[in-house]
Design a protein around this motif. Structure first.
Motif, short mmCIF file in Angstrom:
data_model
loop_
_atom_site.label_atom_id
_atom_site.label_comp_id
_atom_site.label_asym_id
_atom_site.label_seq_id
_atom_site.Cartn_x
_atom_site.Cartn_y
_atom_site.Cartn_z
N SER A 143 -40.69 -75.31 -12.84
CA SER A 143 -39.92 -75.02 -11.63
C SER A 143 -40.69 -75.53 -10.42
O SER A 143 -41.92 -75.58 -10.44
CB SER A 143 -39.63 -73.52 -11.47
N LYS A 144 -39.94 -75.95 -9.41
CA LYS A 144 -40.57 -76.45 -8.19
C LYS A 144 -39.63 -76.22 -7.03
O LYS A 144 -38.41 -76.32 -7.15
CB LYS A 144 -40.93 -77.92 -8.32
N SER A 145 -40.23 -75.91 -5.90
CA SER A 145 -39.47 -75.68 -4.68
C SER A 145 -40.38 -75.97 -3.49
O SER A 145 -41.59 -76.06 -3.63
CB SER A 145 -38.94 -74.25 -4.61
N ALA A 146 -39.77 -76.11 -2.32
CA ALA A 146 -40.57 -76.39 -1.13
C ALA A 146 -39.84 -75.89 0.11
O ALA A 146 -38.62 -75.73 0.11
CB ALA A 146 -40.86 -77.88 -1.01
N ARG A 147 -40.61 -75.70 1.17
CA ARG A 147 -40.06 -75.34 2.47
C ARG A 147 -40.99 -75.88 3.54
O ARG A 147 -42.20 -76.00 3.32
CB ARG A 147 -39.92 -73.83 2.61
N ASN A 148 -40.43 -76.21 4.66
CA ASN A 148 -41.25 -76.60 5.81
C ASN A 148 -41.52 -75.38 6.68
O ASN A 148 -40.60 -74.65 7.05
CB ASN A 148 -40.56 -77.70 6.62
N VAL A 149 -42.79 -75.19 6.99
CA VAL A 149 -43.23 -74.04 7.79
C VAL A 149 -43.56 -74.53 9.20
O VAL A 149 -44.38 -75.44 9.37
CB VAL A 149 -44.48 -73.39 7.16
N ILE A 150 -42.91 -73.96 10.19
CA ILE A 150 -43.19 -74.32 11.57
C ILE A 150 -44.52 -73.71 12.01
O ILE A 150 -44.76 -72.51 11.82
CB ILE A 150 -42.07 -73.86 12.51
N VAL A 151 -45.40 -74.53 12.56
CA VAL A 151 -46.70 -74.05 13.05
C VAL A 151 -46.49 -73.57 14.49
O VAL A 151 -46.82 -74.25 15.46
CB VAL A 151 -47.75 -75.17 12.97
N GLN A 152 -45.94 -72.35 14.62
CA GLN A 152 -45.71 -71.81 15.97
C GLN A 152 -47.06 -71.53 16.62
O GLN A 152 -47.92 -70.87 16.05
CB GLN A 152 -44.86 -70.54 15.93
N SER A 153 -47.23 -72.04 17.84
CA SER A 153 -48.55 -71.99 18.46
C SER A 153 -48.55 -71.28 19.80
O SER A 153 -48.85 -70.09 19.88
CB SER A 153 -49.09 -73.42 18.61
N GLU A 154 -48.20 -71.98 20.87
CA GLU A 154 -48.27 -71.37 22.19
C GLU A 154 -47.14 -71.89 23.08
O GLU A 154 -46.67 -73.01 22.91
CB GLU A 154 -49.62 -71.65 22.84
N ALA A 155 -46.72 -71.06 24.03
CA ALA A 155 -45.64 -71.42 24.93
C ALA A 155 -46.06 -72.59 25.82
O ALA A 155 -47.24 -72.81 26.08
CB ALA A 155 -45.24 -70.22 25.79
N PHE A 156 -45.07 -73.35 26.29
CA PHE A 156 -45.34 -74.45 27.21
C PHE A 156 -44.11 -74.71 28.07
O PHE A 156 -43.01 -74.26 27.76
CB PHE A 156 -45.74 -75.72 26.44
N THR A 157 -44.32 -75.43 29.14
CA THR A 157 -43.23 -75.86 30.00
C THR A 157 -43.16 -77.38 29.93
O THR A 157 -44.13 -78.08 30.23
CB THR A 157 -43.45 -75.42 31.45
#
Length: 617
Positions: free
Chosen positions: A351-365
Motif C-alpha cells: 500500500s502507498k499513499s501521499a499528501r502534501n503538508v503546508i509548512v505554515q510559518s509566519e504572517a506577512f504582508t
C-alpha cells in the motif's frame, strides 16, 4: 519497533572524492544507512514494515520565508496559509520524521541556484549547511545545481574553498564542510570515460524485529539541462535519457537487495488539482512521456522542476504504470509525506499513499495584503539550529541588501504581454544596452535578455525606492555582459530560434526581450524561417548584411536557452556583470520609468495556443 541506526560512515562518507565517485560508475550506490538486528527472543518477525518517504524539490536556497501563501478550502471558504522559511521547513520535516522511525528524505533537485541573496551571495553554502542540519539522505541534482558549473557543484558536495566563480567561497564558514547528504545524478555522464559525474543511486535499509527492508533511490537530472544552463558549465558532460537510465539501474538495485524503488527526478508536470488534493486531474508536462516508458517496478516518482504541487496515483491514468507521482511545489513551502507499507515476506509494497503538508510559518504582508496565520492547518515553530544559520548569513547580507540604489515609477514584472515581452525584461535589456553603448564599452546598438534569467519581479516600496537586494533577486546568476557583431540575417535567425530550436517551439516559445529602438513582428502561423519579419533598428529597416553590435549575457553568448546562433558573431568584448549594469541604470536614470511593451508585435493570426515557456532556467 526498533529505530534504524545509521552507520558512522554516513555523513563523512558523502565527502568522497570525485575520482572515487567516477570509479563507482553508474552502478555505484551511496549507502544512507543500514542495519540488521536479530529479533528479541520470542518475538516474531513482523508481517510488514511501514516506511515514511519525505520529499521536496526546488528549494532554490530560500533561507527566509518567501512571502508566499497556499490556499486551502475550509467550511467557511478559502483561506490563505503563509508558508516557507528554512527554519520552519526543518521543524516540519522533524515532525514528519518523529511519526515513524523508518524514514528517508529525498530532494528532487534545484536545492540551490537562482537563490535569494542570503544564500546566493555566499554561493549557496548557507543552504547546504541548513539542509545538513535537517539530516536528509539524497538530492537528485537539477539543472540549477549546474548554474556555476559542475566543478562548483562538486565543491558543494565535497566541501573546500577552491574558487570556481566570480564570487568568493568560504566567506563565513572557513572551511566550508560540504554536504553531508548524497548528490545523485544517474544520467549525467562524463564524455571522456562514460562514468557518472556523481553516484547514480542510493540505498537505505530499515530493520524491525529481525526483518530488513531496503529502499533503492535513483536520482535523475532532466535531460534538457544543457539547454538551461551555460554550456561552459556542463562542458564534457552528457545528459542521457531519463527513463532508459532508470530502467537500466533497477536490476542493479534489485541485486543489492532493494525492495522499494523510488525515482527522484528533476522533471515534472502540471495538474489542475489543488495543493491538498490527491488527484491526477489535468496531468500534463514533460514528466508524462517519461512515466509512460518507466519500468512498472518503480513504486514512487518524486518529481520537481515545474514548481507545481501534486500527488497523483498514476495507476488511475495508466493501470500498467502504478506509480505514485508527487511534487512539493517550490521554495520549501510544502513537504510531501509518502507512506509505504512493505510486506516482509513478498518484499513488495502493498500500500502507498501521499499528501502534501503546508509548512505554515509566519504572517506577512504582501502585494495582495496581509496573510495571517490560520488554525486551518498545523503551524510549525522555527528550528533553533537552522534559525541560527539563517540569522548568521542574514546579518552578513543585510547591509548590502538594504542599500538603496534608486527609484522606480512603478512595478516591473515578468508576466508576458500578448506579444510575449515583459516590462521587467525590457528594463533589463535597456540597462544592458546603456552599460555597453559607449565605444570603449563595446559600442552596443541592440540588447537581448532571456526570460529565464529574470528570477523575481521588481516592486518599489511606497516611496518608489528600490534596494540592492531587489535587483539581486531579479538577476542572481552573476553573468557577464558580452558584446559581439552580428549581421541582420544572423539577428533574424536568432529571433527565429525563439520558435524552433530545441525546447523552443511554436507552442512554447522562448521570446527574448529587446532594447528600446528595436522592433519586429512575429507570426507563428508562418513556416520555420518565415515567422519573424519587419525588423527595424532606430527607425531604419534592418538589412541582412547590416552589421549590428549586440549585447547579451554570457549565458546567451554561450548558446543558452537553445539560442545557438548567439555563439556566432565577431569582435567579441566581455564586459562587467549584468547586476552591476542594472544598478548603474537605476543610479543614472532614477526615477526609472516602466518600459513600454510595444517593441514586439504579434500578428493577429498568431494568438497563443499554449503558454509561453516558463522561466524554468
Amino acid at each position: 519497533m526498533r529505530r534504524l541506526k545509521a552507520q558512522a560512515s554516513v555523513g563523512a562518507g558523502w565527502a568522497r572524492s570525485a575520482a572515487a565517485w567516477a570509479a563507482a560508475g553508474a552502478a555505484g550506490a551511496l549507502l544512507a544507512g543500514c542495519g540488521t538486528v536479530a529479533p528479541p527472543p520470542g518475538q516474531a518477525v513482523p508481517d510488514h514494515i511501514d516506511i515514511t518517504l519525505i520529499g521536496f524539490n526546488d528549494l532554490h536556497g530560500n533561507m527566509e520565508p518567501p512571502r508566499m501563501a497556499h490556499t486551502v478550502q475550509t467550511a467557511s471558504g478559502p483561506v490563505a496559509v503563509p508558508a516557507g522559511g528554512m527554519a520552519y521547513f526543518a521543524s516540519a520535516m522533524a515532525s514528519l520524521k518523529s511519526r515513524n522511525p523508518h524514514h528517508a528524505v529525498v530532494s528532487a533537485g534545484d536545492m540551490v541556484g537562482a537563490s535569494p541573496l542570503v544564500s546566493s551571495l555566499f554561493l549557496d553554502e548557507p543552504t547546504i549547511e541548513a539542509v545538513n542540519a535537517m539530516h536528509i539522505d539524497f538530492n537528485a541534482v537539477g539543472n540549477h545545481e549546474f548554474d556555476r558549473g559542475w566543478r562548483e557543484l562538486l565543491r558543494l558536495q565535497q566541501g573546500g574553498c577552491e574558487k570556481f566563480t566570480v564570487r568568493e567561497p568560504c566567506q563565513i564558514s572557513q572551511p566550508f564542510a560540504g554536504a553531508r547528504f548524497g548528490f545523485l545524478a544517474a544520467n549525467t555522464v562524463r564524455v571522456e570515460d562514460g562514468r557518472t559525474l556523481l553516484p547514480a543511486t542510493g540505498i537505505k535499509r530499515f530493520t524491525q524485529g529481525g526483518a530488513t527492508v531496503t529502499l533503492g533511490v535513483i536520482g535523475l537530472t532532466l535531460r534538457a539541462t544543457p539547454t538551461m544552463v551555460s554550456p561552459s558549465g556542463v562542458a564534457g558532460l552528457r545528459f542521457e535519457d531519463e527513463a532508459d537510465t532508470a530502467n537500466a539501474l533497477i536490476p542493479q538495485l534489485k541485486a543489492q537487495g532493494a525492495d522499494v524503488i523510488a525515482v527522484v527526478i528533476h522533471e515534472g508536470g502540471n495538474t489542475t488539482a489543488g495543493v491538498e488534493a490527491t488527484s491526477c486531474a489535468g496531468l500534463s508536462g514533460d514528466i508524462v512521456p517519461i512515466l509512460e516508458r518507466l519500468d512498472p517496478a518503480v513504486d514512487v516518482v518524486v518529481s520537481g522542476h515545474t514548481h507545481q504541487a501534486y500527488v497523483c496515483d498514476y495507476g488511475t491514468v495508466n493501470p500498467a504504470k502504478p506509480f505514485l507521482l508527487t511534487s512539493a511545489g517550490q521554495y520549501g513551502t510544502l513537504l510531501t509525506d509518502i507512506a509505504l507499507r512493505v510486506d516482509t515476506r513478498t518484499r513488495r509494497v502493498v500500500s502507498k499513499s501521499a499528501r502534501n503538508v503546508i509548512v505554515q510559518s509566519e504572517a506577512f504582508t504582501g502585494s495582495q495584503g496581509r496573510v495571517d496565520m490560520t488554525a486551518a492547518v498545523p503551524s510549525f515553530t522555527a528550528d533553533p539550529v537552522v534559525q541560527k544559520i539563517v540569522d548568521t548569513y542574514r546579518a552578513a547580507a543585510v547591509p548590502l541588501a538594504q542599500r538603496p540604489v534608486g527609484q522606480a515609477a512603478g512595478p516591473m514584472r515578468r508576466v508576458p504581454t500578448p506579444s510575449l515581452e515583459s516590462t521587467l525584461g525590457n528594463l533589463v535589456a535597456d540597462a544592458q544596452l546603456a552599460a555597453t553603448q559607449a565605444p570603449e564599452q563595446g559600442g552596443a546598438q541592440l540588447s537581448f535578455m532571456n526570460p529565464g534569467g529574470l528570477r523575481a519581479d521588481l516592486v518599489p516600496d511606497e516611496q518608489g525606492l528600490v534596494r540592492y537586494g531587489q535587483l539581486y533577486a531579479v538577476q542572481p546568476f552573476g553573468n557577464q555582459l558580452v558584446v559581439k557583431t552580428f549581421t541582420g540575417a544572423q539577428i533574424k535567425a536568432v529571433l527565429e530560434q525563439q520558435f524552433a530550436s530545441g525546447t523552443n517551439t511554436v507552442q512554447r516559445p522562448r521570446v527574448l526581450s529587446v532594447s528600446a529602438g528595436f522592433a519586429y513582428q512575429f507570426d507563428r502561423a508562418q513556416p520555420p524561417g518565415a515567422r519573424v519579419s519587419q525588423l527595424v533598428l532606430h527607425g531604419v529597416p534592418l538589412q541582412d548584411d547590416t552589421p549590428v553590435r549586440v549585447v547579451m549575457s554570457s549565458y546567451l553568448d554561450s548558446g543558452g536557452d537553445n539560442f545557438t546562433v548567439l555563439t556566432e558573431g565577431r569582435d567579441r568584448l566581455v564586459g562587467g556583470l549584468d547586476l552591476d549594469a542594472l544598478e548603474a541604470y537605476f543610479r543614472t536614470q532614477s526615477p526609472v520609468a516602466v518600459p513600454a511593451t510595444d517593441r514586439i508585435r504579434s500578428a493577429a493570426s498568431t494568438a497563443p495556443t499554449a503558454p509561453a515557456a516558463p522561466p524554468a532556467r
